[in-house]
Scaffold this motif. Structure first.
Motif, PDB file in Angstrom:
ATOM      1  N   VAL A  58       0.832  -1.213   0.000  1.00 42.91           N
ATOM      2  CA  VAL A  58       0.000   0.000   0.000  1.00 42.91           C
ATOM      3  C   VAL A  58       0.866   1.263   0.000  1.00 42.91           C
ATOM      4  CG1 VAL A  58      -1.655   1.342   1.371  1.00 42.91           C
ATOM      5  CG2 VAL A  58      -2.043  -1.103   0.999  1.00 42.91           C
ATOM      6  N   GLU A  59       1.946   1.260   0.781  1.00 44.28           N
ATOM      7  CA  GLU A  59       2.842   2.425   0.824  1.00 44.28           C
ATOM      8  C   GLU A  59       3.540   2.642  -0.520  1.00 44.28           C
ATOM      9  OE1 GLU A  59       2.955   4.669   3.081  1.00 44.28           O
ATOM     10  OE2 GLU A  59       1.887   3.632   4.695  1.00 44.28           O
ATOM     11  N   MET A  60       3.895   1.547  -1.198  1.00 41.81           N
ATOM     12  CA  MET A  60       4.520   1.663  -2.532  1.00 41.81           C
ATOM     13  C   MET A  60       3.537   2.257  -3.545  1.00 41.81           C
ATOM     14  SD  MET A  60       6.580  -1.943  -2.497  1.00 41.81           S
ATOM     15  CE  MET A  60       7.262  -1.946  -4.146  1.00 41.81           C
ATOM     16  N   ILE A  61       2.282   1.824  -3.451  1.00 44.05           N
ATOM     17  CA  ILE A  61       1.243   2.360  -4.336  1.00 44.05           C
ATOM     18  C   ILE A  61       1.033   3.851  -4.058  1.00 44.05           C
ATOM     19  CG2 ILE A  61      -1.275   2.325  -4.743  1.00 44.05           C
ATOM     20  CD1 ILE A  61      -1.014  -0.814  -4.398  1.00 44.05           C
ATOM     21  N   HIS A  62       0.962   4.201  -2.780  1.00 43.32           N
ATOM     22  CA  HIS A  62       0.779   5.600  -2.389  1.00 43.32           C
ATOM     23  C   HIS A  62       1.962   6.454  -2.865  1.00 43.32           C
ATOM     24  CE1 HIS A  62      -0.507   9.075  -0.223  1.00 43.32           C
ATOM     25  NE2 HIS A  62       0.512   9.056   0.619  1.00 43.32           N
ATOM     26  N   ALA A  63       3.177   5.949  -2.670  1.00 44.11           N
ATOM     27  CA  ALA A  63       4.391   6.672  -3.110  1.00 44.11           C
ATOM     28  C   ALA A  63       4.393   6.855  -4.629  1.00 44.11           C
ATOM     29  CB  ALA A  63       5.640   5.916  -2.664  1.00 44.11           C
ATOM     30  N   ALA A  64       3.981   5.817  -5.351  1.00 37.86           N
ATOM     31  CA  ALA A  64       3.925   5.885  -6.818  1.00 37.86           C
ATOM     32  C   ALA A  64       2.941   6.964  -7.268  1.00 37.86           C
ATOM     33  CB  ALA A  64       3.515   4.527  -7.391  1.00 37.86           C
ATOM     34  N   SER A  65       1.789   7.025  -6.604  1.00 41.48           N
ATOM     35  CA  SER A  65       0.779   8.030  -6.970  1.00 41.48           C
ATOM     36  C   SER A  65       1.300   9.452  -6.713  1.00 41.48           C
ATOM     37  CB  SER A  65      -0.531   7.790  -6.217  1.00 41.48           C
ATOM     38  OG  SER A  65      -0.424   8.167  -4.861  1.00 41.48           O
ATOM     39  N   LEU A  66       2.095   9.617  -5.643  1.00 43.57           N
ATOM     40  CA  LEU A  66       2.665  10.934  -5.324  1.00 43.57           C
ATOM     41  C   LEU A  66       3.749  11.334  -6.334  1.00 43.57           C
ATOM     42  CD1 LEU A  66       2.953  10.812  -1.410  1.00 43.57           C
ATOM     43  CD2 LEU A  66       1.105  11.758  -2.797  1.00 43.57           C
ATOM     44  N   LEU A  67       4.521  10.348  -6.785  1.00 40.92           N
ATOM     45  CA  LEU A  67       5.546  10.613  -7.805  1.00 40.92           C
ATOM     46  C   LEU A  67       4.894  11.141  -9.087  1.00 40.92           C
ATOM     47  CD1 LEU A  67       7.759   7.480  -7.185  1.00 40.92           C
ATOM     48  CD2 LEU A  67       8.638   9.818  -7.166  1.00 40.92           C
ATOM     49  N   HIS A  68       3.768  10.538  -9.453  1.00 43.24           N
ATOM     50  CA  HIS A  68       3.037  10.999 -10.640  1.00 43.24           C
ATOM     51  C   HIS A  68       2.357  12.338 -10.368  1.00 43.24           C
ATOM     52  CE1 HIS A  68       2.689   6.675 -12.509  1.00 43.24           C
ATOM     53  NE2 HIS A  68       3.921   7.115 -12.416  1.00 43.24           N
ATOM     54  N   ASP A  69       1.821  12.476  -9.160  1.00 37.76           N
ATOM     55  CA  ASP A  69       1.145  13.703  -8.733  1.00 37.76           C
ATOM     56  C   ASP A  69       2.072  14.919  -8.826  1.00 37.76           C
ATOM     57  OD1 ASP A  69      -1.312  14.606  -7.959  1.00 37.76           O
ATOM     58  OD2 ASP A  69      -0.962  14.409  -5.811  1.00 37.76           O
ATOM     59  N   ASP A  70       3.314  14.738  -8.396  1.00 39.36           N
ATOM     60  CA  ASP A  70       4.289  15.841  -8.422  1.00 39.36           C
ATOM     61  C   ASP A  70       4.582  16.306  -9.850  1.00 39.36           C
ATOM     62  OD1 ASP A  70       4.498  15.984  -5.680  1.00 39.36           O
ATOM     63  OD2 ASP A  70       6.277  14.719  -5.541  1.00 39.36           O
ATOM     64  N   VAL A  71       4.538  15.363 -10.779  1.00 38.40           N
ATOM     65  CA  VAL A  71       4.741  15.716 -12.194  1.00 38.40           C
ATOM     66  C   VAL A  71       3.526  16.492 -12.702  1.00 38.40           C
ATOM     67  CG1 VAL A  71       5.021  14.803 -14.540  1.00 38.40           C
ATOM     68  CG2 VAL A  71       6.292  13.779 -12.636  1.00 38.40           C
ATOM     69  N   ILE A  72       2.335  15.980 -12.392  1.00 36.20           N
ATOM     70  CA  ILE A  72       1.092  16.629 -12.835  1.00 36.20           C
ATOM     71  C   ILE A  72       1.007  18.050 -12.280  1.00 36.20           C
ATOM     72  CG2 ILE A  72      -1.440  16.567 -12.647  1.00 36.20           C
ATOM     73  CD1 ILE A  72      -1.098  13.416 -12.515  1.00 36.20           C
ATOM     74  N   ASP A  73       1.324  18.196 -10.971  1.00 33.21           N
ATOM     75  CA  ASP A  73       1.220  19.506 -10.311  1.00 33.21           C
ATOM     76  C   ASP A  73       2.456  20.387 -10.500  1.00 33.21           C
ATOM     77  OD1 ASP A  73      -1.240  18.739  -9.359  1.00 33.21           O
ATOM     78  OD2 ASP A  73      -0.521  18.158  -7.371  1.00 33.21           O
ATOM     79  N   GLU A  74       3.483  19.843 -11.164  1.00 35.78           N
ATOM     80  CA  GLU A  74       4.755  20.550 -11.357  1.00 35.78           C
ATOM     81  C   GLU A  74       5.348  20.993 -10.017  1.00 35.78           C
ATOM     82  OE1 GLU A  74       4.064  23.674 -14.201  1.00 35.78           O
ATOM     83  OE2 GLU A  74       3.326  22.290 -15.728  1.00 35.78           O
ATOM     84  N   SER A  75       5.236  20.112  -9.013  1.00 29.68           N
ATOM     85  CA  SER A  75       5.755  20.410  -7.672  1.00 29.68           C
ATOM     86  C   SER A  75       7.249  20.134  -7.599  1.00 29.68           C
ATOM     87  CB  SER A  75       5.046  19.551  -6.624  1.00 29.68           C
ATOM     88  OG  SER A  75       3.671  19.829  -6.607  1.00 29.68           O
ATOM     89  N   ASP A  76       7.983  21.042  -6.968  1.00 28.96           N
ATOM     90  CA  ASP A  76       9.422  20.790  -6.812  1.00 28.96           C
ATOM     91  C   ASP A  76       9.779  20.392  -5.379  1.00 28.96           C
ATOM     92  OD1 ASP A  76       9.013  23.238  -5.678  1.00 28.96           O
ATOM     93  OD2 ASP A  76      10.338  24.354  -7.015  1.00 28.96           O
TER      94      ASP A  76
END
Length: 275
Positions: A58-76
């Motif tokens: 579950v933590e790996m899935i959550h981390a993966a979603s955040l990695l993609h999220d940061d790209v979508i949101d252009e977060s640094d």
């Protein structure tokens, strides 16, 4: 919690099993979160090899979603640390997210069929939620139902699945725990949306009031828009998706206070939390 350290070690073991040096390097650079989903799983199912592995997945899935999220949101930044896309690039962040997703799914194949279905189905909902989140930034969203549907899929679905999967593992009432997880997830996201307005940049680890600038009309803004007169509605809509100056930030905060939009948002999050 010693158990959370064990979960982190299990995730690292899964990443090492990928037999890829770059993946391990990227894993070591990931900012650690509160591990809410793991805490929930361990509280419901207790500590065992199976529950630790479920937490890791579950933590790996959550981390993966955040990695993609940061790209979508252009977060640094992520949790006050540089994000993977800032340290490397968007391609690396997306691909490492895919590695974590696929490794998590590989591990799910060794688990109980109902647990595997519950978690993998949540990832589908999570991905749809991400897409809804992006679509809702196209225009000023005025629909509470659309907001609720998006936060359920994007955030609450994986917390719901964590609670349900843990209940299956522990032979407990899976439907009752699923509902508990869903409400916890909805309240969790609402509180996160409220903190964007009430907390300063240092506490948040990101610029305050960034949601509105990024095009996210969260629950406080929805309630605020409903309660403003026509002229002020137009004024608020004109501030949507533009960098806000101090005067504009103060105006929004004042309107949030005088209309009780912020206070009622907090009450709504509390009532779902209590449920």
């Amino acid at each position: 919690m010693q158990e959370l350290a064990t979960v982190k070690e299990q995730i690292k073991t899964f990443v090492i099993q990928c037999n890829d040096k770059k993946s391990l390097e990227l894993f070591n650079l990931l900012a650690q979160g509160k591990m809410l989903r793991s805490k929930l799983i361990l509280k419901i199912a207790g500590v065992s090899d199976e529950s630790i592995k479920l937490c890791a997945v579950v933590e790996m899935i959550h981390a993966a979603s955040l990695l993609h999220d940061d790209v979508i949101d252009e977060s640094d930044t992520r949790r006050g640390k540089p994000s993977i896309n800032a340290l490397f690039d968007n391609k690396t962040s997306i691909m490492f997210g895919d590695i974590l997703y696929s490794k998590a799914f590989t591990q799910l194949t060794f688990m109980d069929k109902d647990i595997a279905y519950t978690v993998s189905n949540a990832v589908t909902l999570l991905s749809i939620g991400e897409m809804l989140d992006v679509d809702l930034t196209n225009d000023f969203n005025k629909s509470y139902d659309k907001y609720l549907d998006m936060i359920y899929k994007k955030t609450a679905s994986l917390i719901e699945a964590s609670a349900k999967a843990a209940a299956i593992l522990a032979n407990k009432d899976k439907d009752a725990f699923a509902l508990y997880g869903k409400n916890l997830g909805l309240a969790f996201q609402m509180v996160d949306d409220i903190l964007d307005i009430t907390q300063d940049s240092k506490t948040l680890g990101k610029p305050a009031m960034l949601d509105f600038v990024e095009g996210k009309v969260t629950i406080p803004y929805l309630l605020l828009w409903e309660r403003l007169n026509t002229n002020d509605k137009i004024k608020l809509e004109k501030m949507y998706k533009i960098p806000l100056n101090d005067e504009q930030i103060n105006w929004i905060k004042l309107q949030m206070k005088t209309t009780n939009a912020l206070e009622d948002s907090i009450k709504l999050a509390q009532s779902i939390g209590n449920e």
